[in-house]
Motif scaffolding. Structure first.
Motif, PDB file in Angstrom:
ATOM      1  N   ARG A  87       0.662  -1.211  -0.026  1.00 19.93           N
ATOM      2  CA  ARG A  87       0.010   0.067  -0.086  1.00 19.93           C
ATOM      3  C   ARG A  87       0.799   1.098  -0.008  1.00 19.93           C
ATOM      4  O   ARG A  87       0.877   2.075  -0.707  1.00 19.93           O
ATOM      5  CB  ARG A  87      -0.893  -0.076   1.173  1.00 19.93           C
ATOM      6  N   GLU A  88       1.839   1.486   0.782  1.00 17.86           N
ATOM      7  CA  GLU A  88       2.608   2.412   1.006  1.00 17.86           C
ATOM      8  C   GLU A  88       3.341   2.755  -0.456  1.00 17.86           C
ATOM      9  O   GLU A  88       3.630   3.862  -0.767  1.00 17.86           O
ATOM     10  CB  GLU A  88       3.548   2.413   2.245  1.00 17.86           C
ATOM     11  N   GLU A  89       4.145   1.651  -0.704  1.00 15.62           N
ATOM     12  CA  GLU A  89       5.205   2.054  -2.120  1.00 15.62           C
ATOM     13  C   GLU A  89       4.497   1.856  -3.366  1.00 15.62           C
ATOM     14  O   GLU A  89       4.721   2.762  -4.255  1.00 15.62           O
ATOM     15  CB  GLU A  89       5.965   0.611  -1.918  1.00 15.62           C
ATOM     16  N   LEU A  90       3.296   1.183  -3.616  1.00 17.62           N
ATOM     17  CA  LEU A  90       2.553   1.149  -4.878  1.00 17.62           C
ATOM     18  C   LEU A  90       1.066   1.496  -4.854  1.00 17.62           C
ATOM     19  O   LEU A  90       0.726   1.630  -5.911  1.00 17.62           O
ATOM     20  CB  LEU A  90       2.642  -0.582  -5.201  1.00 17.62           C
ATOM     21  N   GLY A  91       0.848   1.798  -3.845  1.00 12.42           N
ATOM     22  CA  GLY A  91      -0.855   2.477  -3.647  1.00 12.42           C
ATOM     23  C   GLY A  91      -1.845   1.285  -4.076  1.00 12.42           C
ATOM     24  O   GLY A  91      -2.926   1.839  -4.521  1.00 12.42           O
ATOM     25  N   ILE A  92      -1.500   0.141  -3.862  1.00 12.58           N
ATOM     26  CA  ILE A  92      -2.432  -1.083  -4.074  1.00 12.58           C
ATOM     27  C   ILE A  92      -2.951  -1.730  -2.790  1.00 12.58           C
ATOM     28  O   ILE A  92      -2.163  -1.367  -1.924  1.00 12.58           O
ATOM     29  CB  ILE A  92      -1.769  -2.114  -4.987  1.00 12.58           C
ATOM     30  N   GLU A  93      -3.740  -2.370  -3.003  1.00  5.77           N
ATOM     31  CA  GLU A  93      -4.541  -2.994  -1.843  1.00  5.77           C
ATOM     32  C   GLU A  93      -4.115  -4.758  -2.243  1.00  5.77           C
ATOM     33  O   GLU A  93      -5.064  -5.122  -2.835  1.00  5.77           O
ATOM     34  CB  GLU A  93      -5.925  -2.678  -1.486  1.00  5.77           C
ATOM     35  N   ALA A  94      -3.256  -5.294  -1.537  1.00  2.00           N
ATOM     36  CA  ALA A  94      -3.259  -6.681  -1.649  1.00  2.00           C
ATOM     37  C   ALA A  94      -4.379  -7.449  -0.973  1.00  2.00           C
ATOM     38  O   ALA A  94      -4.446  -7.024   0.296  1.00  2.00           O
ATOM     39  CB  ALA A  94      -1.721  -7.230  -1.268  1.00  2.00           C
ATOM     40  N   ASP A  95      -4.686  -8.606  -1.634  1.00  2.00           N
ATOM     41  CA  ASP A  95      -5.481  -9.591  -0.603  1.00  2.00           C
ATOM     42  C   ASP A  95      -4.947 -10.233  -0.040  1.00  2.00           C
ATOM     43  O   ASP A  95      -4.166 -11.187  -0.589  1.00  2.00           O
ATOM     44  CB  ASP A  95      -6.467 -10.022  -1.751  1.00  2.00           C
ATOM     45  N   PRO A  96      -4.904 -10.475   1.305  1.00  2.00           N
ATOM     46  CA  PRO A  96      -3.907 -11.341   2.071  1.00  2.00           C
ATOM     47  C   PRO A  96      -4.281 -12.604   1.519  1.00  2.00           C
ATOM     48  O   PRO A  96      -3.382 -13.581   2.008  1.00  2.00           O
ATOM     49  CB  PRO A  96      -4.289 -10.934   3.558  1.00  2.00           C
ATOM     50  N   GLY A  97      -5.291 -12.799   1.326  1.00  2.00           N
ATOM     51  CA  GLY A  97      -5.967 -14.397   0.986  1.00  2.00           C
ATOM     52  C   GLY A  97      -5.117 -14.910  -0.357  1.00  2.00           C
ATOM     53  O   GLY A  97      -4.835 -16.198  -0.610  1.00  2.00           O
ATOM     54  N   GLY A  98      -4.703 -13.764  -1.169  1.00  2.00           N
ATOM     55  CA  GLY A  98      -3.913 -14.174  -2.431  1.00  2.00           C
ATOM     56  C   GLY A  98      -2.430 -13.797  -2.239  1.00  2.00           C
ATOM     57  O   GLY A  98      -1.635 -13.865  -3.241  1.00  2.00           O
ATOM     58  N   CYS A  99      -1.804 -13.977  -1.133  1.00  2.00           N
ATOM     59  CA  CYS A  99      -0.469 -13.843  -0.657  1.00  2.00           C
ATOM     60  C   CYS A  99       0.039 -15.168  -0.142  1.00  2.00           C
ATOM     61  O   CYS A  99      -0.452 -15.700   1.021  1.00  2.00           O
ATOM     62  CB  CYS A  99      -0.041 -12.688   0.180  1.00  2.00           C
TER      63      CYS A  99
END
Length: 152
Positions: free
Chosen positions: A59-71
């Motif tokens: 979020r901080e570096e790329l401005g995206i919201e990663a889905d924790p279930g997809g990590c």
């Protein structure tokens, strides 16, 4: 201090892929690996689990919201100190399969370029241990060691 429990530094890395390419960013404004390409990454904050730290860093570096279930954890790289001022690290490399938003340079003081690269033909200026980690992941390894002296 004798009897003190050993502590290790930990950093998280996000491996984002799209159209067969891997997202790299060029480090800037820092003394550590300035000008080299790396994955989006950062240190864990105290009291923060690895997955939450990864989502925060993306979020901080790329401005995206990663889905924790997809990590998914792809590799643990355990590195020895590089010099007397360094410390041991656990580098946790995660694949990030789902996110919302388009990656942008969200911290221009720390990043000067985003680049989608062919993971089988990385640019020569990728941070050395990041390139080693990506190669280990490609080989199916889940643990890699770097900088340790082994044997007698």
């Amino acid at each position: 201090m004798p009897g003190e429990r050993f502590r290790i530094a930990a950093a998280v890395y996000g491996i984002l892929r799209a159209d067969g390419r891997l997202l790299l960013l060029r480090r800037a404004g820092t003394t550590f690996r300035h000008g080299q390409l790396s994955l989006p990454a950062g240190h864990l904050d105290g009291g923060e689990d690895a997955l939450s730290g990864l989502v925060r860093e993306l979020r901080e570096e790329l401005g995206i919201e990663a889905d924790p279930g997809g990590c998914r954890l792809a590799l643990l790289l355990h590195t020895a100190p590089e010099d007397a001022d360094d410390q041991e690290y656990f580098h946790l490399f995660f694949t990030v399969d789902r996110w919302t938003g388009d990656p942008v340079i969200n911290e221009p003081g720390k990043c000067s370029e985003l680049r989608w690269a062919d993971p089988t033909d990385l640019p020569p200026d990728v941070v050395d241990y990041v390139a080693e980690a990506l190669a280990a992941i490609t080989r199916g390894e889940t643990l890699a060691l770097r900088g340790w002296v082994t044997g007698p």
